[in-house]
Design an enzyme around this catalytic site. Structure first.
Site, PDB file in Angstrom:
ATOM      1  N   PHE A   1      27.825  78.570   7.187  1.00 61.50           N
ATOM      2  CA  PHE A   1      28.329  79.947   7.216  1.00 61.50           C
ATOM      3  C   PHE A   1      29.455  80.164   6.204  1.00 61.50           C
ATOM      4  CE2 PHE A   1      31.372  82.692   9.853  1.00 61.50           C
ATOM      5  CZ  PHE A   1      30.883  83.880   9.346  1.00 61.50           C
TER       6      PHE A   1
ATOM      7  N   GLY B   1      30.560  78.050   3.890  1.00 63.71           N
ATOM      8  CA  GLY B   1      30.219  77.505   2.570  1.00 63.71           C
ATOM      9  C   GLY B   1      29.429  78.481   1.707  1.00 63.71           C
TER      10      GLY B   1
ATOM     11  N   GLU C   1      30.626  68.952  12.205  1.00 66.25           N
ATOM     12  CA  GLU C   1      30.119  69.530  13.453  1.00 66.25           C
ATOM     13  C   GLU C   1      31.255  70.403  14.000  1.00 66.25           C
ATOM     14  OE1 GLU C   1      27.171  69.147  14.844  1.00 66.25           O
ATOM     15  OE2 GLU C   1      26.309  67.412  13.850  1.00 66.25           O
TER      16      GLU C   1
ATOM     17  N   TYR D   1      36.712  67.546  19.118  1.00 67.19           N
ATOM     18  CA  TYR D   1      36.642  68.312  17.867  1.00 67.19           C
ATOM     19  C   TYR D   1      38.006  68.340  17.171  1.00 67.19           C
ATOM     20  CZ  TYR D   1      36.318  72.265  14.734  1.00 67.19           C
ATOM     21  OH  TYR D   1      36.378  73.067  13.630  1.00 67.19           O
TER      22      TYR D   1
ATOM     23  N   LYS E   1      39.062  66.845  13.511  1.00 66.89           N
ATOM     24  CA  LYS E   1      39.567  67.727  12.443  1.00 66.89           C
ATOM     25  C   LYS E   1      40.928  67.231  11.955  1.00 66.89           C
ATOM     26  CE  LYS E   1      36.674  70.392  11.122  1.00 66.89           C
ATOM     27  NZ  LYS E   1      36.414  70.724   9.713  1.00 66.89           N
TER      28      LYS E   1
HETATM   29  C1  UD1 Z   1      36.459  77.958  16.742  1.00 67.49           C
HETATM   30  C2  UD1 Z   1      35.449  77.190  15.965  1.00 67.49           C
HETATM   31  C3  UD1 Z   1      36.027  75.965  15.366  1.00 67.49           C
HETATM   32  C4  UD1 Z   1      37.150  76.370  14.495  1.00 67.49           C
HETATM   33  C5  UD1 Z   1      38.123  77.160  15.313  1.00 67.49           C
HETATM   34  C6  UD1 Z   1      39.157  77.664  14.414  1.00 67.49           C
HETATM   35  C7  UD1 Z   1      33.194  77.340  16.558  1.00 67.49           C
HETATM   36  C8  UD1 Z   1      32.126  76.814  17.431  1.00 67.49           C
HETATM   37  N1  UD1 Z   1      34.365  76.811  16.786  1.00 67.49           N
HETATM   38  O1  UD1 Z   1      36.926  77.237  17.894  1.00 67.49           O
HETATM   39  O2  UD1 Z   1      35.077  75.294  14.580  1.00 67.49           O
HETATM   40  O3  UD1 Z   1      37.774  75.250  13.968  1.00 67.49           O
HETATM   41  O4  UD1 Z   1      37.487  78.287  15.898  1.00 67.49           O
HETATM   42  O5  UD1 Z   1      39.882  78.567  15.063  1.00 67.49           O
HETATM   43  O6  UD1 Z   1      32.984  78.176  15.703  1.00 67.49           O
HETATM   44  N2  UD1 Z   1      34.157  81.699  24.734  1.00 67.49           N
HETATM   45  C9  UD1 Z   1      33.643  82.449  25.766  1.00 67.49           C
HETATM   46  N3  UD1 Z   1      32.288  82.531  25.899  1.00 67.49           N
HETATM   47  C10 UD1 Z   1      31.428  81.894  25.060  1.00 67.49           C
HETATM   48  C11 UD1 Z   1      31.956  81.102  24.025  1.00 67.49           C
HETATM   49  C12 UD1 Z   1      33.333  81.027  23.886  1.00 67.49           C
HETATM   50  O7  UD1 Z   1      34.373  83.041  26.549  1.00 67.49           O
HETATM   51  O8  UD1 Z   1      30.218  82.033  25.238  1.00 67.49           O
HETATM   52  C13 UD1 Z   1      35.619  81.622  24.605  1.00 67.49           C
HETATM   53  C14 UD1 Z   1      36.135  80.203  24.579  1.00 67.49           C
HETATM   54  O9  UD1 Z   1      36.333  79.735  25.896  1.00 67.49           O
HETATM   55  C15 UD1 Z   1      37.443  80.388  23.821  1.00 67.49           C
HETATM   56  C16 UD1 Z   1      37.138  81.527  22.852  1.00 67.49           C
HETATM   57  O10 UD1 Z   1      36.000  82.182  23.368  1.00 67.49           O
HETATM   58  O11 UD1 Z   1      38.466  80.784  24.694  1.00 67.49           O
HETATM   59  C17 UD1 Z   1      36.826  81.076  21.451  1.00 67.49           C
HETATM   60  O12 UD1 Z   1      35.811  80.078  21.497  1.00 67.49           O
HETATM   61  P1  UD1 Z   1      35.035  79.550  20.181  1.00 67.49           P
HETATM   62  O13 UD1 Z   1      34.428  80.658  19.439  1.00 67.49           O
HETATM   63  O14 UD1 Z   1      34.168  78.434  20.612  1.00 67.49           O
HETATM   64  O15 UD1 Z   1      36.199  79.119  19.241  1.00 67.49           O
HETATM   65  P2  UD1 Z   1      37.307  78.020  19.251  1.00 67.49           P
HETATM   66  O16 UD1 Z   1      37.192  77.054  20.342  1.00 67.49           O
HETATM   67  O17 UD1 Z   1      38.555  78.830  19.176  1.00 67.49           O
END
Ligand code: UD1
Length: 369
Positions: free
Chosen positions: A13, A15, A82, A180, A184
């Site tokens: 995405f 890249g 990942e 993760y 990182k």
């Molecule tokens: C994400 C990135 C990570 C990056 C980081 C930088 C992904 C998978 N992860 O992590 O690579 O380094 O941002 O900020 O892109 N949530 C929900 N429902 C869902 C999925 C997530 O409520 O179905 C919530 C999670 O619990 C969390 C928030 O949304 O509180 C963000 O989650 P997510 O998008 O996975 O991001 P990060 O963990 O912040």
């Protein structure tokens, strides 16, 4: 002067946006990417890849592949990784191997063939909880939430009182709350520690939550906005962990690409780490509602799970002053506009909603509680 840039994980995405921006200004781009199934859905030709980029399909952990990819390269953008916090808590060997062994092999090869600069994608997740302020005005760097999940979701101060999340600056000590985040942090440290010993410059960008058209919609471990978009497009309610009041900073992928170009170019960036966000924080509930509205489905309201995902942090919002002043980074994309574009793009896609599958994987291991 035009340069040759190797982008590991460049078919992903972020890249693809970085590639396009570099190619548009006349640089040559070589992409090394293993096109993993979870992201690319088994396609040999990744969607949205700029045809001007030279694609090498291969694994960053293979020394011979990396050696070949480094030929004639001036600078490296290291994105191969990942990326799912939740998944990292059970796919431990895969995350550690791809992210850390991958970076190790890259540097092993760079010893014999150093480049001018390596810019690595680090993550805000290395901070763990962001910076907080107590009601007495004291700053707290090491906030921790309840170890086994469950409400109250906010980390308390030493007296058990709720605290206020404040923008996190680069000087905050890392607290590694997920596999993760650990991987990182290792990627970042390997880059910044090794580069100067071999006459190279290392730069790390600690990215907040990137979003935009092109994020893998059928990958249930991707960023939350792509997951929610896929749910809504399939007429399903987004599932929100905890209570939906957790705060993040959603940064448009074009702004992230801008940050990478500045990090490649600016002499003063050598050896530095920078927070990259939009400068505006929002709750997960708020973005779920705004996205549903942008997609023309305001009737689809999120389901609040009331459970926490293992490895997640509560609040983390960036202080982007350093990137602004040293790199000249300026986030440009308005969030409403970004969501509109995302919604338009999603409307033309077929998204497979695999969220229930992913949730079962976590629940079977007690990683949602
Ligand atoms: C994400 C990135 C990570 C990056 C980081 C930088 C992904 C998978 N992860 O992590 O690579 O380094 O941002 O900020 O892109 N949530 C929900 N429902 C869902 C999925 C997530 O409520 O179905 C919530 C999670 O619990 C969390 C928030 O949304 O509180 C963000 O989650 P997510 O998008 O996975 O991001 P990060 O963990 O912040």
């Amino acid at each position: 002067m035009a340069e040759t840039i190797l982008i590991t994980g460049g078919a992903g995405f972020i890249g693809r946006y970085v590639s396009r921006a570099l190619l548009d200004r006349g640089d040559r781009v070589i992409i090394l990417d293993s096109l993993i199934e979870q992201v690319h859905g088994g396609k040999a030709e990744p969607d949205g890849l700029d045809p001007r980029a030279e694609l090498i399909v291969g694994d960053v952990r293979e020394d011979t592949v990396v050696r070949a990819a480094l030929k004639g390269v001036d600078k490296v953008v290291h994105l191969a990784a990942e990326v799912g916090v939740g998944q990292s808590m059970y796919a431990i060997d895969r995350y550690v191997s791809v992210n850390d062994l991958g970076t190790a092999v890259l540097f092993q090869e760079l010893i014999a063939k150093p480049v001018k600069r390596v810019v690595v994608a680090s993550s805000m997740s290395i901070y763990g909880e962001g910076l907080y302020r107590t009601t007495d005005g004291e700053l707290v760097e090491d906030a921790i939430r309840q170890p086994n999940g469950g409400a109250p979701w906010d980390p308390p101060d030493r007296q058990g009182r709720p605290m206020i999340p404040v923008p996190t600056p680069e000087w905050k000590r890392p607290t590694l709350a997920s596999v993760y985040a650990i991987t990182k942090h290792v990627q970042e440290r390997l880059t910044l520690t090794l580069a100067p010993y071999y006459g190279m410059e290392g730069v790390a960008l600690r990215l907040w939550n990137a979003y935009g058209p092109g994020q893998a919609l059928s990958n249930p471990y991707t960023g939350v906005l792509a997951i929610f978009a896929s749910r809504i497009q399939n007429g399903n309610r987004p599932i929100i962990f905890e209570d939906g009041k957790q705060r993040r900073d959603f940064v448009h992928v074009e702004d992230v690409a801008q940050a990478f170009l500045l990090a490649l170019d600016r002499p003063q960036a050598a050896g530095q780490v920078y927070n990259i966000g939009s400068g505006v924080d929002r709750t997960v509930q708020e973005v779920a509602d705004l996205l549903a509205a942008a997609m023309g489905r305001p009737d689809i309201t999120p389901e609040i799970a009331g459970k926490a995902r293992a490895g997640d942090i509560r609040h983390n919002i960036p202080d982007i002053t350093k990137a602004r002043t040293e790199l000249g980074y300026e986030p440009r994309k308005d969030f409403a506009e970004g969501l509109r574009e995302l919604a338009e793009w999603v409307a033309q896609q077929q998204a497979q909603d695999r969220v229930s599958e992913a949730r079962r994987e976590l629940e079977a291991r007690g990683l949602v509680a």
